[in-house]
Design a protein around this motif. Structure first.
Motif, PDB file in Angstrom:
ATOM      1  N   PRO A  68       0.793  -1.241   0.000  1.00 38.22           N
ATOM      2  CA  PRO A  68       0.000   0.000   0.000  1.00 38.22           C
ATOM      3  C   PRO A  68       0.819   1.282   0.000  1.00 38.22           C
ATOM      4  O   PRO A  68       0.462   2.241  -0.649  1.00 38.22           O
ATOM      5  CB  PRO A  68      -0.834  -0.128   1.272  1.00 38.22           C
ATOM      6  CG  PRO A  68      -0.901  -1.587   1.548  1.00 38.22           C
ATOM      7  CD  PRO A  68       0.391  -2.161   1.068  1.00 38.22           C
ATOM      8  N   ARG A  69       1.899   1.340   0.772  1.00 41.16           N
ATOM      9  CA  ARG A  69       2.657   2.588   0.898  1.00 41.16           C
ATOM     10  C   ARG A  69       3.820   2.695  -0.107  1.00 41.16           C
ATOM     11  O   ARG A  69       4.608   3.626  -0.029  1.00 41.16           O
ATOM     12  CB  ARG A  69       3.209   2.731   2.321  1.00 41.16           C
ATOM     13  CG  ARG A  69       2.131   2.930   3.378  1.00 41.16           C
ATOM     14  CD  ARG A  69       2.756   3.053   4.752  1.00 41.16           C
ATOM     15  NE  ARG A  69       1.750   3.252   5.764  1.00 41.16           N
ATOM     16  CZ  ARG A  69       1.251   4.446   6.107  1.00 41.16           C
ATOM     17  NH1 ARG A  69       1.680   5.531   5.506  1.00 41.16           N
ATOM     18  NH2 ARG A  69       0.330   4.548   7.054  1.00 41.16           N
ATOM     19  N   LEU A  70       3.899   1.726  -0.970  1.00 37.43           N
ATOM     20  CA  LEU A  70       5.022   1.705  -1.914  1.00 37.43           C
ATOM     21  C   LEU A  70       4.600   2.252  -3.273  1.00 37.43           C
ATOM     22  O   LEU A  70       3.568   1.874  -3.811  1.00 37.43           O
ATOM     23  CB  LEU A  70       5.535   0.272  -2.093  1.00 37.43           C
ATOM     24  CG  LEU A  70       6.799   0.140  -2.946  1.00 37.43           C
ATOM     25  CD1 LEU A  70       8.001   0.726  -2.217  1.00 37.43           C
ATOM     26  CD2 LEU A  70       7.052  -1.313  -3.308  1.00 37.43           C
ATOM     27  N   HIS A  71       5.414   3.149  -3.817  1.00 36.02           N
ATOM     28  CA  HIS A  71       5.183   3.717  -5.148  1.00 36.02           C
ATOM     29  C   HIS A  71       6.329   3.265  -6.049  1.00 36.02           C
ATOM     30  O   HIS A  71       7.501   3.491  -5.745  1.00 36.02           O
ATOM     31  CB  HIS A  71       5.113   5.240  -5.091  1.00 36.02           C
ATOM     32  CG  HIS A  71       4.077   5.737  -4.149  1.00 36.02           C
ATOM     33  ND1 HIS A  71       2.744   5.833  -4.472  1.00 36.02           N
ATOM     34  CD2 HIS A  71       4.181   6.139  -2.847  1.00 36.02           C
ATOM     35  CE1 HIS A  71       2.060   6.294  -3.442  1.00 36.02           C
ATOM     36  NE2 HIS A  71       2.907   6.484  -2.448  1.00 36.02           N
ATOM     37  N   LEU A  72       5.988   2.630  -7.135  1.00 34.25           N
ATOM     38  CA  LEU A  72       6.978   2.045  -8.036  1.00 34.25           C
ATOM     39  C   LEU A  72       7.314   3.022  -9.155  1.00 34.25           C
ATOM     40  O   LEU A  72       6.426   3.568  -9.812  1.00 34.25           O
ATOM     41  CB  LEU A  72       6.412   0.745  -8.622  1.00 34.25           C
ATOM     42  CG  LEU A  72       7.360  -0.172  -9.381  1.00 34.25           C
ATOM     43  CD1 LEU A  72       8.497  -0.647  -8.475  1.00 34.25           C
ATOM     44  CD2 LEU A  72       6.585  -1.357  -9.942  1.00 34.25           C
ATOM     45  N   ILE A  73       8.588   3.268  -9.354  1.00 35.91           N
ATOM     46  CA  ILE A  73       9.048   4.123 -10.459  1.00 35.91           C
ATOM     47  C   ILE A  73       9.841   3.253 -11.427  1.00 35.91           C
ATOM     48  O   ILE A  73      10.851   2.641 -11.056  1.00 35.91           O
ATOM     49  CB  ILE A  73       9.930   5.277  -9.953  1.00 35.91           C
ATOM     50  CG1 ILE A  73       9.115   6.211  -9.050  1.00 35.91           C
ATOM     51  CG2 ILE A  73      10.511   6.059 -11.139  1.00 35.91           C
ATOM     52  CD1 ILE A  73       9.921   7.363  -8.482  1.00 35.91           C
ATOM     53  N   LEU A  74       9.364   3.179 -12.665  1.00 38.61           N
ATOM     54  CA  LEU A  74      10.063   2.449 -13.717  1.00 38.61           C
ATOM     55  C   LEU A  74      10.774   3.470 -14.594  1.00 38.61           C
ATOM     56  O   LEU A  74      10.129   4.286 -15.256  1.00 38.61           O
ATOM     57  CB  LEU A  74       9.079   1.622 -14.550  1.00 38.61           C
ATOM     58  CG  LEU A  74       8.258   0.580 -13.784  1.00 38.61           C
ATOM     59  CD1 LEU A  74       7.290  -0.124 -14.737  1.00 38.61           C
ATOM     60  CD2 LEU A  74       9.163  -0.434 -13.110  1.00 38.61           C
ATOM     61  N   ALA A  75      12.088   3.448 -14.587  1.00 38.21           N
ATOM     62  CA  ALA A  75      12.877   4.395 -15.379  1.00 38.21           C
ATOM     63  C   ALA A  75      13.526   3.648 -16.530  1.00 38.21           C
ATOM     64  O   ALA A  75      14.153   2.607 -16.328  1.00 38.21           O
ATOM     65  CB  ALA A  75      13.945   5.058 -14.514  1.00 38.21           C
ATOM     66  N   GLY A  76      13.359   4.149 -17.742  1.00 37.48           N
ATOM     67  CA  GLY A  76      13.949   3.477 -18.888  1.00 37.48           C
ATOM     68  C   GLY A  76      13.876   4.331 -20.128  1.00 37.48           C
ATOM     69  O   GLY A  76      13.421   5.481 -20.095  1.00 37.48           O
ATOM     70  N   TRP A  77      14.318   3.757 -21.240  1.00 35.14           N
ATOM     71  CA  TRP A  77      14.363   4.480 -22.501  1.00 35.14           C
ATOM     72  C   TRP A  77      12.980   4.649 -23.116  1.00 35.14           C
ATOM     73  O   TRP A  77      12.755   5.559 -23.904  1.00 35.14           O
ATOM     74  CB  TRP A  77      15.265   3.738 -23.483  1.00 35.14           C
ATOM     75  CG  TRP A  77      16.712   3.949 -23.209  1.00 35.14           C
ATOM     76  CD1 TRP A  77      17.441   3.389 -22.207  1.00 35.14           C
ATOM     77  CD2 TRP A  77      17.614   4.797 -23.922  1.00 35.14           C
ATOM     78  NE1 TRP A  77      18.743   3.816 -22.256  1.00 35.14           N
ATOM     79  CE2 TRP A  77      18.881   4.684 -23.306  1.00 35.14           C
ATOM     80  CE3 TRP A  77      17.483   5.620 -25.031  1.00 35.14           C
ATOM     81  CZ2 TRP A  77      20.008   5.371 -23.755  1.00 35.14           C
ATOM     82  CZ3 TRP A  77      18.600   6.305 -25.480  1.00 35.14           C
ATOM     83  CH2 TRP A  77      19.836   6.185 -24.846  1.00 35.14           C
ATOM     84  N   HIS A  78      12.086   3.752 -22.774  1.00 30.59           N
ATOM     85  CA  HIS A  78      10.729   3.848 -23.293  1.00 30.59           C
ATOM     86  C   HIS A  78       9.812   3.049 -22.374  1.00 30.59           C
ATOM     87  O   HIS A  78      10.272   2.294 -21.503  1.00 30.59           O
ATOM     88  CB  HIS A  78      10.649   3.295 -24.727  1.00 30.59           C
ATOM     89  CG  HIS A  78      11.152   1.891 -24.856  1.00 30.59           C
ATOM     90  ND1 HIS A  78      10.369   0.788 -24.577  1.00 30.59           N
ATOM     91  CD2 HIS A  78      12.369   1.394 -25.218  1.00 30.59           C
ATOM     92  CE1 HIS A  78      11.067  -0.318 -24.763  1.00 30.59           C
ATOM     93  NE2 HIS A  78      12.286   0.022 -25.157  1.00 30.59           N
ATOM     94  N   GLU A  79       8.516   3.224 -22.554  1.00 29.02           N
ATOM     95  CA  GLU A  79       7.555   2.513 -21.721  1.00 29.02           C
ATOM     96  C   GLU A  79       7.597   1.024 -22.041  1.00 29.02           C
ATOM     97  O   GLU A  79       7.487   0.625 -23.201  1.00 29.02           O
ATOM     98  CB  GLU A  79       6.144   3.054 -21.980  1.00 29.02           C
ATOM     99  CG  GLU A  79       5.077   2.391 -21.130  1.00 29.02           C
ATOM    100  CD  GLU A  79       3.692   2.923 -21.441  1.00 29.02           C
ATOM    101  OE1 GLU A  79       2.716   2.268 -21.036  1.00 29.02           O
ATOM    102  OE2 GLU A  79       3.577   3.985 -22.084  1.00 29.02           O
ATOM    103  N   PRO A  80       7.758   0.175 -21.022  1.00 31.00           N
ATOM    104  CA  PRO A  80       7.775  -1.273 -21.284  1.00 31.00           C
ATOM    105  C   PRO A  80       6.457  -1.747 -21.883  1.00 31.00           C
ATOM    106  O   PRO A  80       5.389  -1.196 -21.602  1.00 31.00           O
ATOM    107  CB  PRO A  80       7.999  -1.877 -19.890  1.00 31.00           C
ATOM    108  CG  PRO A  80       8.593  -0.774 -19.075  1.00 31.00           C
ATOM    109  CD  PRO A  80       8.004   0.489 -19.609  1.00 31.00           C
ATOM    110  N   ASP A  81       6.565  -2.763 -22.713  1.00 30.48           N
ATOM    111  CA  ASP A  81       5.386  -3.324 -23.362  1.00 30.48           C
ATOM    112  C   ASP A  81       4.729  -4.322 -22.423  1.00 30.48           C
ATOM    113  O   ASP A  81       4.956  -5.530 -22.494  1.00 30.48           O
ATOM    114  CB  ASP A  81       5.795  -4.004 -24.676  1.00 30.48           C
ATOM    115  CG  ASP A  81       4.592  -4.469 -25.476  1.00 30.48           C
ATOM    116  OD1 ASP A  81       3.468  -4.052 -25.147  1.00 30.48           O
ATOM    117  OD2 ASP A  81       4.789  -5.255 -26.422  1.00 30.48           O
ATOM    118  N   SER A  82       3.903  -3.801 -21.503  1.00 29.34           N
ATOM    119  CA  SER A  82       3.252  -4.646 -20.502  1.00 29.34           C
ATOM    120  C   SER A  82       1.779  -4.271 -20.405  1.00 29.34           C
ATOM    121  O   SER A  82       1.455  -3.091 -20.209  1.00 29.34           O
ATOM    122  CB  SER A  82       3.914  -4.466 -19.132  1.00 29.34           C
ATOM    123  OG  SER A  82       3.104  -5.000 -18.102  1.00 29.34           O
ATOM    124  N   PRO A  83       0.863  -5.242 -20.521  1.00 27.81           N
ATOM    125  CA  PRO A  83      -0.563  -4.923 -20.412  1.00 27.81           C
ATOM    126  C   PRO A  83      -0.937  -4.358 -19.044  1.00 27.81           C
ATOM    127  O   PRO A  83      -1.848  -3.531 -18.938  1.00 27.81           O
ATOM    128  CB  PRO A  83      -1.257  -6.264 -20.675  1.00 27.81           C
ATOM    129  CG  PRO A  83      -0.201  -7.304 -20.491  1.00 27.81           C
ATOM    130  CD  PRO A  83       1.090  -6.653 -20.828  1.00 27.81           C
TER     131      PRO A  83
END
Length: 391
Positions: free
Chosen positions: A54-69
């Motif tokens: 609940p208290r965790l916020h995930l940051i995905l850093a990369g060259w482009h948005e991952p292809d994930s549904p």
């Protein structure tokens, strides 16, 4: 780590974070774009998203948005904030502030710098330290390789999957990419899918037409240098020129003929130049002449075209001198119509500057050279004579 134990490890981490976190916390996963090439990694990231504490916020850093549904669904639900490339680009005001903070004077062609760089921070940083930003960014020919090339080769090209690398290699010499053009260059291309992938990865492309893309100026210049070093591109340029000729885009055909060193480029240029002059694009005419390395002395027609372009640009003294040179060249070849056109061109300059005396003799000589059957041309000259008499 044992791949078989990774799911249990992730579950253990989720349980620990759920029980231990007592404040809002950020977890940053760098190089998140790599999950596109590693399905097992994608599965772990998606497992983490589904059971996110609940208290965790995930940051995905990369060259482009991952292809994930799952990531796409989170965006649709408003549960994910996407920071796009455009959000990281400098505006003109921000770039001007960068120059001010560095204690440097803005380049006189700062607007052009912003247009070519598209606000890309790395390009602006290179330009900031450069004596000549065009050379530093690879927009002007130079003996040494631009510093930007090494970065693009290492950090952009080398990171791409093989199909996209081949796509860039096979499209490097093109001004833009469309499915039809790619098919003409290389029928083995799955161009629609590759163009969609270029867009998804935001590989320095912007939309072109309904289905195509074109690269931003700095990337286009880098790709052109790659193509120039590839012997196969001479053949590919010729194929592209044929494609554009067949589709009536003579300016693009000329671009590829010049790149291929095709002597037929001059033949393409002559009718194109007249069209450009009719569209009041004199600067484009002179630019193409520079690219063709034409001095204007090759044929009387080229001298005449150069004179007309100079006239449109209001460089009147140069235009008069060039029209006179063209007139002499036409006379030497016995072309009375060409002579008449050049005399009319000179007269038009004197009409523009309200100098009726020299215009009178020029129009009289032009009319005398015209055969009786050139009715439309004779009418134009008579109308110019009437205007001159009115002056």
């Amino acid at each position: 780590l044992d791949p078989n134990r990774l799911p249990r490890t992730i579950d253990g981490l989720i349980n620990a974070l759920t029980g231990e976190l007592d404040d809002e916390t950020l977890l940053i996963i760098d190089d998140a774009h790599l999950i596109d090439e590693q399905p097992e990694l994608r599965a772990l990231i998606e497992r983490f998203i589904m059971a996110q504490p609940p208290r965790l916020h995930l940051i995905l850093a990369g060259w482009h948005e991952p292809d994930s549904p799952l990531i796409a669904t989170a965006r649709l639900r408003g549960e994910a904030l996407l920071i796009e490339t455009a959000d990281l680009l400098f505006t003109s005001d921000e770039a001007a502030q960068l120059w001010q903070q560095a204690g440097k004077t803005l380049p006189v062609d700062f607007d052009e710098l912003m247009s070519f760089s598209a606000g890309w921070p790395l390009a602006l940083r290179i330009a900031l330290d450069a004596t000549n930003w065009r050379s530093a960014l690879g927009l002007r020919e130079q003996k040494s390789k631009p510093a930007l090339d090494d970065y693009l080769e290492r950090e952009v090209f080398a990171r791409l999957p093989t199909p996209l690398q081949r796509c860039l290699q096979r499209s490097a010499g093109l001004r833009w990419i469309t499915p039809d053009l790619c098919a003409a260059i290389d029928p083995t291309f799955n161009s629609s899918e590759l163009i969609a992938e270029l867009r998804r990865r935001r590989l320095f492309v912007e939309p072109f037409g309904e289905h195509g893309v074109r690269f931003q100026p700095l990337i286009a210049a880098w790709l052109s240098r790659r193509a120039a070093a590839d012997p196969e591109w001479v053949h590919l340029h010729r194929k592209a020129a044929v494609y554009f000729q067949q589709h009536g885009d003579h300016e693009s055909a000329l671009y590829h003929q010049i790149a291929a060193g095709d002597p037929a480029a001059v033949t393409t240029f002559l009718p194109l130049a007249r069209t450009l002059l009719a569209e009041r694009r004199a600067e484009a005419v002179l630019d193409w002449m520079r690219r063709l390395a034409l001095t204007g002395d090759e044929t009387p027609e080229l001298i005449e075209i150069q004179a007309a372009a100079l006239h449109q640009l209001n460089r009147l003294e140069a235009a008069l001198a060039t029209y006179r040179r063209a007139e002499r060249a036409f006379a030497a070849s016995g072309d009375r119509l060409g002579q008449s056109r050049c005399l009319r061109g000179q007269a038009a300059i004197y009409l523009d500057t309200v100098q009726p005396a020299p215009a009178t003799d020029l129009l009289r000589r032009a009319l005398k050279l015209l055969p009786r059957q050139c009715g439309a041309e004779r009418i134009e000259l008579l109308l110019m004579q009437a205007e001159n008499w009115a002056n």
